[in-house]
Design a protein around this motif. Structure first.
Motif, PDB file in Angstrom:
ATOM      1  N   THR A  77      94.935   5.067 -21.920  1.00  0.00           N
ATOM      2  CA  THR A  77      96.234   4.450 -21.668  1.00  0.00           C
ATOM      3  C   THR A  77      97.352   5.333 -22.213  1.00  0.00           C
ATOM      4  OG1 THR A  77      95.250   2.235 -21.787  1.00  0.00           O
ATOM      5  CG2 THR A  77      97.642   2.389 -22.054  1.00  0.00           C
ATOM      6  N   VAL A  78      98.429   5.462 -21.464  1.00  0.00           N
ATOM      7  CA  VAL A  78      99.577   6.263 -21.878  1.00  0.00           C
ATOM      8  C   VAL A  78     100.682   5.347 -22.385  1.00  0.00           C
ATOM      9  CG1 VAL A  78     101.303   7.951 -21.164  1.00  0.00           C
ATOM     10  CG2 VAL A  78      99.028   7.984 -20.127  1.00  0.00           C
ATOM     11  N   GLN A  79     101.161   5.628 -23.591  1.00  0.00           N
ATOM     12  CA  GLN A  79     102.291   4.887 -24.141  1.00  0.00           C
ATOM     13  C   GLN A  79     103.530   5.774 -24.173  1.00  0.00           C
ATOM     14  OE1 GLN A  79     102.864   1.464 -25.297  1.00  0.00           O
ATOM     15  NE2 GLN A  79     104.806   2.491 -24.849  1.00  0.00           N
ATOM     16  N   ASP A  80     104.512   5.448 -23.347  1.00  0.00           N
ATOM     17  CA  ASP A  80     105.766   6.192 -23.337  1.00  0.00           C
ATOM     18  C   ASP A  80     106.670   5.741 -24.477  1.00  0.00           C
ATOM     19  OD1 ASP A  80     105.654   8.025 -21.123  1.00  0.00           O
ATOM     20  OD2 ASP A  80     105.636   6.273 -19.811  1.00  0.00           O
ATOM     21  N   CYS A  81     107.609   6.630 -24.830  1.00  0.00           N
ATOM     22  CA  CYS A  81     108.538   6.364 -25.923  1.00  0.00           C
ATOM     23  C   CYS A  81     109.935   6.095 -25.394  1.00  0.00           C
ATOM     24  CB  CYS A  81     108.569   7.558 -26.881  1.00  0.00           C
ATOM     25  SG  CYS A  81     109.718   7.343 -28.263  1.00  0.00           S
ATOM     26  N   TRP A  82     110.598   5.109 -25.987  1.00  0.00           N
ATOM     27  CA  TRP A  82     111.960   4.729 -25.585  1.00  0.00           C
ATOM     28  C   TRP A  82     112.922   5.909 -25.671  1.00  0.00           C
ATOM     29  CZ3 TRP A  82     116.413   4.230 -28.820  1.00  0.00           C
ATOM     30  CH2 TRP A  82     117.509   3.604 -28.200  1.00  0.00           C
ATOM     31  N   ARG A  84      91.863   2.740 -25.839  1.00  0.00           N
ATOM     32  CA  ARG A  84      92.286   4.003 -26.435  1.00  0.00           C
ATOM     33  C   ARG A  84      93.628   4.404 -25.826  1.00  0.00           C
ATOM     34  NH1 ARG A  84      89.622  10.088 -26.916  1.00  0.00           N
ATOM     35  NH2 ARG A  84      90.313  10.409 -29.050  1.00  0.00           N
ATOM     36  N   VAL A  85      94.583   4.744 -26.700  1.00  0.00           N
ATOM     37  CA  VAL A  85      95.962   4.962 -26.279  1.00  0.00           C
ATOM     38  C   VAL A  85      96.438   6.320 -26.764  1.00  0.00           C
ATOM     39  CG1 VAL A  85      98.303   4.034 -26.302  1.00  0.00           C
ATOM     40  CG2 VAL A  85      96.350   2.497 -26.541  1.00  0.00           C
ATOM     41  N   VAL A  86      97.081   7.080 -25.875  1.00  0.00           N
ATOM     42  CA  VAL A  86      97.659   8.359 -26.258  1.00  0.00           C
ATOM     43  C   VAL A  86      99.173   8.223 -26.332  1.00  0.00           C
ATOM     44  CG1 VAL A  86      97.774   9.239 -23.874  1.00  0.00           C
ATOM     45  CG2 VAL A  86      97.758  10.846 -25.789  1.00  0.00           C
ATOM     46  N   THR A  87      99.747   8.775 -27.398  1.00  0.00           N
ATOM     47  CA  THR A  87     101.196   8.814 -27.560  1.00  0.00           C
ATOM     48  C   THR A  87     101.622  10.273 -27.720  1.00  0.00           C
ATOM     49  OG1 THR A  87     101.378   8.783 -29.989  1.00  0.00           O
ATOM     50  CG2 THR A  87     100.973   6.674 -28.887  1.00  0.00           C
ATOM     51  N   ALA A 127     106.347   7.976 -34.207  1.00  0.00           N
ATOM     52  CA  ALA A 127     106.642   6.568 -34.443  1.00  0.00           C
ATOM     53  C   ALA A 127     105.794   5.673 -33.537  1.00  0.00           C
ATOM     54  CB  ALA A 127     108.125   6.291 -34.212  1.00  0.00           C
ATOM     55  N   CYS A 128     105.615   6.094 -32.294  1.00  0.00           N
ATOM     56  CA  CYS A 128     104.775   5.322 -31.372  1.00  0.00           C
ATOM     57  C   CYS A 128     103.330   5.292 -31.857  1.00  0.00           C
ATOM     58  CB  CYS A 128     104.843   5.909 -29.971  1.00  0.00           C
ATOM     59  SG  CYS A 128     106.436   5.689 -29.143  1.00  0.00           S
ATOM     60  N   LEU A 129     102.851   6.430 -32.359  1.00  0.00           N
ATOM     61  CA  LEU A 129     101.470   6.486 -32.860  1.00  0.00           C
ATOM     62  C   LEU A 129     101.291   5.538 -34.041  1.00  0.00           C
ATOM     63  CD1 LEU A 129      98.665   7.796 -32.742  1.00  0.00           C
ATOM     64  CD2 LEU A 129      99.522   9.563 -34.291  1.00  0.00           C
ATOM     65  N   THR A 130     102.232   5.558 -34.974  1.00  0.00           N
ATOM     66  CA  THR A 130     102.157   4.648 -36.112  1.00  0.00           C
ATOM     67  C   THR A 130     102.196   3.200 -35.642  1.00  0.00           C
ATOM     68  OG1 THR A 130     103.243   6.248 -37.568  1.00  0.00           O
ATOM     69  CG2 THR A 130     103.290   3.951 -38.261  1.00  0.00           C
ATOM     70  N   GLY A 131     103.033   2.930 -34.641  1.00  0.00           N
ATOM     71  CA  GLY A 131     103.153   1.571 -34.137  1.00  0.00           C
ATOM     72  C   GLY A 131     101.878   1.049 -33.504  1.00  0.00           C
ATOM     73  N   VAL A 132     101.254   1.845 -32.640  1.00  0.00           N
ATOM     74  CA  VAL A 132     100.042   1.358 -31.968  1.00  0.00           C
ATOM     75  C   VAL A 132      98.897   1.204 -32.963  1.00  0.00           C
ATOM     76  CG1 VAL A 132     100.750   2.300 -29.733  1.00  0.00           C
ATOM     77  CG2 VAL A 132      99.272   3.663 -31.212  1.00  0.00           C
ATOM     78  N   LYS A 133      98.855   2.077 -33.970  1.00  0.00           N
ATOM     79  CA  LYS A 133      97.811   1.945 -34.990  1.00  0.00           C
ATOM     80  C   LYS A 133      98.063   0.726 -35.867  1.00  0.00           C
ATOM     81  CE  LYS A 133      96.179   6.723 -35.425  1.00  0.00           C
ATOM     82  NZ  LYS A 133      96.008   7.883 -36.342  1.00  0.00           N
ATOM     83  N   THR A 134      99.323   0.454 -36.179  1.00  0.00           N
ATOM     84  CA  THR A 134      99.663  -0.737 -36.951  1.00  0.00           C
ATOM     85  C   THR A 134      99.246  -1.988 -36.204  1.00  0.00           C
ATOM     86  OG1 THR A 134     101.527   0.373 -38.021  1.00  0.00           O
ATOM     87  CG2 THR A 134     101.565  -2.034 -38.003  1.00  0.00           C
ATOM     88  N   GLY A 135      99.376  -1.944 -34.885  1.00  0.00           N
ATOM     89  CA  GLY A 135      98.963  -3.088 -34.070  1.00  0.00           C
ATOM     90  C   GLY A 135      97.465  -3.221 -33.910  1.00  0.00           C
ATOM     91  N   GLY A 136      96.713  -2.228 -34.368  1.00  0.00           N
ATOM     92  CA  GLY A 136      95.256  -2.297 -34.303  1.00  0.00           C
ATOM     93  C   GLY A 136      94.627  -1.541 -33.155  1.00  0.00           C
ATOM     94  N   ALA A 137      95.429  -0.785 -32.396  1.00  0.00           N
ATOM     95  CA  ALA A 137      94.896  -0.051 -31.252  1.00  0.00           C
ATOM     96  C   ALA A 137      94.288   1.277 -31.703  1.00  0.00           C
ATOM     97  CB  ALA A 137      95.996   0.215 -30.227  1.00  0.00           C
ATOM     98  N   GLY A 164      94.753   4.583 -31.422  1.00  0.00           N
ATOM     99  CA  GLY A 164      95.784   5.517 -31.022  1.00  0.00           C
ATOM    100  C   GLY A 164      95.451   6.948 -31.360  1.00  0.00           C
ATOM    101  N   VAL A 165      95.893   7.873 -30.505  1.00  0.00           N
ATOM    102  CA  VAL A 165      95.719   9.308 -30.743  1.00  0.00           C
ATOM    103  C   VAL A 165      96.964  10.024 -30.242  1.00  0.00           C
ATOM    104  CG1 VAL A 165      94.536   9.679 -28.521  1.00  0.00           C
ATOM    105  CG2 VAL A 165      94.174  11.291 -30.409  1.00  0.00           C
TER     106      VAL A 165
END
Length: 218
Positions: free
Chosen positions: A94-99, A187-190, A194-204, A206-207
């Motif tokens: 999964t791709v997580q884009d940044c604002w 599994r999510v790529v950022t 900040a996005c990486l920290t966020g997805v990991k904080t949420g329990g995903a 993240g890489v």
């Protein structure tokens, strides 16, 4: 001359990957590896192209050093003919884009091209590209504004006035947990610290994209 800004935050959060790419780039004839983006601004000339991995470094460079060309690392690496791309054998991520990248379609498309070069299948979420509002917990605190508004007042004043929603830490964490529920595959790529920290904080799971890119570099 290409000048790579390695990002203090990225180097702190992903030191192994950061050291790998700095070592690789330092061996390229036309690339200089710099240090902190704030001090480096004084040395840039109109003949330089600055390569950024961090969206804060990018924003500071565009405002403080308008005489240089600035591109993301993801755009740059696609032009390197002998880069040792790893092969992830069709893995779906999964791709997580940044604002903060929402107005930079070239960067976002380069991210997808890098994934494809690594034989990764990028999976999109509904709120992607210019629609994204996600930036981990970066938009829920005044700390990034306080640290940077003195050096790039135009950009960070706009963010302060139109992009910040102050939340207490427990509510920030809850927002992250709710956000990551949408990820399939999990599994999510950022491409943002900040996005990486966020997805990991949420329990995903993240890489950072650079961690994937440097997996073939010793």
């Amino acid at each position: 001359m290409f000048i790579y800004l390695p990002s203090c935050n990225f180097t702190q959060s992903c030191p192994d990957s950061s050291n790998k790419i700095k070592s690789y780039l330092s061996k390229q004839q036309d690339v200089c590896v710099a240090g902190c983006c704030r001090a480096a601004q004084k040395k840039f000339t109109s003949k330089d192209t600055v390569i950024t991995i961090c969206l804060t470094c990018s924003a500071i460079t565009r405002e403080v050093s308008p005489q240089v060309k600035e591109i993301s690392f993801w755009e740059y690496v696609l032009t390197v003919p002998d880069f040792p791309w790893p092969d992830f054998h069709g893995e779906a991520i999964t791709v997580q884009d940044c604002w903060r990248a929402r107005r930079n379609p070239g960067l976002m498309h380069a991210v997808r091209q890098c994934l494809q070069r690594m034989n990764i299948h990028p999976v999109e979420i509904e709120e992607n590209f210019e629609k994204t509002t996600f930036d981990g917990m970066w938009r829920f605190s005044e700390a990034p504004i306080r640290r940077n508004i003195g050096i790039a007042p135009k950009y960070f004043s706009e963010v302060r006035d139109h992009g910040i929603e102050l939340l207490p830490p427990n509510e920030q964490e809850e927002r992250m947990k709710q956000w990551v529920e949408q990820y399939q595959p999990p599994r999510v790529v950022t491409y943002c610290n900040a996005c990486l920290t966020g997805v990991k904080t949420g329990g995903a799971d993240g890489v950072h994209l650079m961690e994937l890119l440097t997996s073939n570099i010793s």
